[in-house]
Design an enzyme around this catalytic site. Sequence first.
Site, PDB file in Angstrom:
ATOM      1  N   GLN A 260       0.912  -1.218  -0.081  1.00  0.00           N
ATOM      2  CA  GLN A 260      -0.027   0.074  -0.075  1.00  0.00           C
ATOM      3  C   GLN A 260       0.941   1.144  -0.156  1.00  0.00           C
ATOM      4  O   GLN A 260       2.117   1.334   0.168  1.00  0.00           O
ATOM      5  CB  GLN A 260      -1.058   0.036   1.309  1.00  0.00           C
ATOM      6  CG  GLN A 260       0.066  -0.148   2.518  1.00  0.00           C
ATOM      7  CD  GLN A 260      -0.841  -0.391   3.580  1.00  0.00           C
ATOM      8  OE1 GLN A 260      -2.099  -0.553   3.667  1.00  0.00           O
ATOM      9  NE2 GLN A 260      -0.324  -1.192   4.794  1.00  0.00           N
ATOM     10  N   HIS A 290     -10.259   4.719  19.431  1.00  0.00           N
ATOM     11  CA  HIS A 290      -9.639   3.374  20.024  1.00  0.00           C
ATOM     12  C   HIS A 290      -9.997   2.968  21.500  1.00  0.00           C
ATOM     13  O   HIS A 290     -10.158   1.886  21.710  1.00  0.00           O
ATOM     14  CB  HIS A 290      -8.046   3.579  20.091  1.00  0.00           C
ATOM     15  CG  HIS A 290      -7.369   3.615  18.514  1.00  0.00           C
ATOM     16  ND1 HIS A 290      -7.172   4.932  17.911  1.00  0.00           N
ATOM     17  CD2 HIS A 290      -7.081   2.800  17.955  1.00  0.00           C
ATOM     18  CE1 HIS A 290      -6.378   4.524  16.875  1.00  0.00           C
ATOM     19  NE2 HIS A 290      -6.550   3.155  16.566  1.00  0.00           N
ATOM     20  N   GLU A 332       0.212  -7.937  11.899  1.00  0.00           N
ATOM     21  CA  GLU A 332       0.314  -6.886  11.107  1.00  0.00           C
ATOM     22  C   GLU A 332       1.000  -7.165   9.832  1.00  0.00           C
ATOM     23  O   GLU A 332       2.113  -7.871   9.949  1.00  0.00           O
ATOM     24  CB  GLU A 332       0.864  -5.619  11.810  1.00  0.00           C
ATOM     25  CG  GLU A 332       1.208  -4.505  10.722  1.00  0.00           C
ATOM     26  CD  GLU A 332       0.108  -3.760   9.908  1.00  0.00           C
ATOM     27  OE1 GLU A 332       0.083  -3.490   8.867  1.00  0.00           O
ATOM     28  OE2 GLU A 332      -1.101  -3.787  10.836  1.00  0.00           O
ATOM     29  N   ASP A 364       0.217 -11.984   6.981  1.00  0.00           N
ATOM     30  CA  ASP A 364      -1.182 -11.882   6.566  1.00  0.00           C
ATOM     31  C   ASP A 364      -1.917 -12.560   7.728  1.00  0.00           C
ATOM     32  O   ASP A 364      -1.883 -13.774   8.011  1.00  0.00           O
ATOM     33  CB  ASP A 364      -1.190 -12.576   5.009  1.00  0.00           C
ATOM     34  CG  ASP A 364      -2.909 -12.525   4.872  1.00  0.00           C
ATOM     35  OD1 ASP A 364      -3.125 -11.523   4.470  1.00  0.00           O
ATOM     36  OD2 ASP A 364      -3.483 -13.473   5.024  1.00  0.00           O
ATOM     37  N   ASP A 389      -8.715  -4.569  13.938  1.00  0.00           N
ATOM     38  CA  ASP A 389      -8.668  -3.198  13.661  1.00  0.00           C
ATOM     39  C   ASP A 389      -7.733  -2.923  12.296  1.00  0.00           C
ATOM     40  O   ASP A 389      -6.710  -2.811  11.972  1.00  0.00           O
ATOM     41  CB  ASP A 389      -7.705  -2.399  14.749  1.00  0.00           C
ATOM     42  CG  ASP A 389      -7.640  -1.052  14.574  1.00  0.00           C
ATOM     43  OD1 ASP A 389      -8.612  -0.664  13.697  1.00  0.00           O
ATOM     44  OD2 ASP A 389      -6.583  -0.568  15.081  1.00  0.00           O
ATOM     45  N   PRO A 396     -10.486  -6.542  -3.000  1.00  0.00           N
ATOM     46  CA  PRO A 396     -10.749  -7.968  -2.662  1.00  0.00           C
ATOM     47  C   PRO A 396      -9.698  -8.527  -1.706  1.00  0.00           C
ATOM     48  O   PRO A 396     -10.097  -9.276  -0.951  1.00  0.00           O
ATOM     49  CB  PRO A 396     -10.509  -8.343  -4.174  1.00  0.00           C
ATOM     50  CG  PRO A 396     -10.884  -7.341  -5.119  1.00  0.00           C
ATOM     51  CD  PRO A 396     -10.509  -6.063  -4.369  1.00  0.00           C
TER      52      PRO A 396
END
EC number: 2.5.1.16
Length: 527
Positions: A260, A290, A332, A364, A389, A396
């Site tokens: 990203q 949060h 993460e 992942d 979160d 997708p």
Amino acid sequence: MTAEPTEQQVPPVLRRRGRALLLAAVAACAACGLTYELVLLTLSTGLTGGGITQTSLIVAGYVAALGAGALLVKPLLAHAATVFVAVEILLGLLGGLSAVALYVTFSYYGTDTAVLIIATAVLGALVGAEVPLLMTLLQSGRSGTDATGTGRVLANLNAADYAGALLGGLAWPFLLLPLAGQIRGAALIGVVNLVAAAVLAAFLLRRAMSRRARWGATVALLVAASLLGGLIATAADVEVNARQRLYADPVVVAERTAYQEVVLTERDGDTRLYLDGDLQFSSEDEHRYHEALVHPALSQDPGRVLVVGGGDGLAAREVLRHPSVREVVQVELDPAVLELGRTRLAGLNGDALNDPRMQVVVDDAFRWLRERAVGAAPEPAGFDAVIVDLPDPDTPALGRLYSTEFYGLVRAATNPGGLVVVQAGSPYSTPAAYWRTVSTIRSAGWAVTPYHVHVPSFGDWGFALARVGPSPPVPGLSAQAPAMRYLDEAVLRAAAVFPRDRRPQELPPSTLDRPRIVEDLRQGWSS
């Protein structure tokens, strides 16, 4: 006086050794052609979210344009050498400029699928014109070629074309995109196209082109090379200027990772994190989000907590404030976000990611939970609470993490009676996506209580609190809960009430086979 050559006067080198060099040029051009399609798909994902519909439009449109280009070039086959060089120059220039043109257009004018479609059609048509022209050139000078001979020529052409496509398909994700970025990477591919055109014009097709065509090709090559060279040299400045138009505040960190685009902005003490252009938090009001996300899931005083996503460390900060928590496992995907959490955001998250109770896993989440469920990565125990979160599922890839199958894996990782909370988007701006999330969690065997709070940066924002059992949990706070700036029992009681214009909806779940939530989210934001 010597007459100008015609397209039928094929140089001897092309009839013999030149064909091997021409096939090498075919491979190079095929690599460029496929890479341009990958550039468009990457831009579609990065700039507009790249949903299934848009990806299908680009892929199908590109294939259709290939056929259209092949038909459009038929009247020009008598001038195959000149037209082929011209096509390669155009491809190099337009393909090399495609990324910067689309990036700047998006930055100044916003999302426009029509621009992507036009770029797809033009580049696809030019690539589609290559094969008929190349077949004509390879057949030139062959007298009395039978069907077998023609088949051999076509086999050689296809082999070179597919080998080049493989090279381009591997070079873009593993070399050009990570090392050069989208804008400079596309420009470098354009330069390869121009080099192929120059080699063909100078060595193989020179005697098959008129003097005027050769001069025209030389001038066009010089102009195109100058433009692309200038772009390569200034790509960083162009990207910075275009990117800054997307954000109201000064950009202090901008990084394109393998997953990203990560952007951090700062102004007057307000720090904001964006992933692929979507706001993840504002330091002015992130405490509202949060606190509402984390503390209802900790109402049973858990000892072992799983945090899925939340690489900025802010959810982990709230978890670690609870006195009963002995261990936190955080999964993460993007190491770059975790690095921000450990450095620039450490003051905001209380250095949570370096806390000795934290175990950070870079993986992942779907894969990690699946391996845990099948015993490939055994864990000593389950989790008493799970905090999910994750960014909104507008692609997708993220839609997988909002599926029945994913919540089933979360259930397998949760101890009996444990609570899970999911950030579920806005019940006001994207109601279908919000209630689809609630329905999907229920479909995995959870009893769910939806609730929502007001976060000024996001507006009305929703969550889903769930546990396995016959009755849904009642949102509340532990007697051991730390002092909070926003959340209390009264706010939580009100949070479970939804207004009449946002009544609960019963929707079919989103699954791996039918990722309905991705389209829900797109339609919600665009409405």
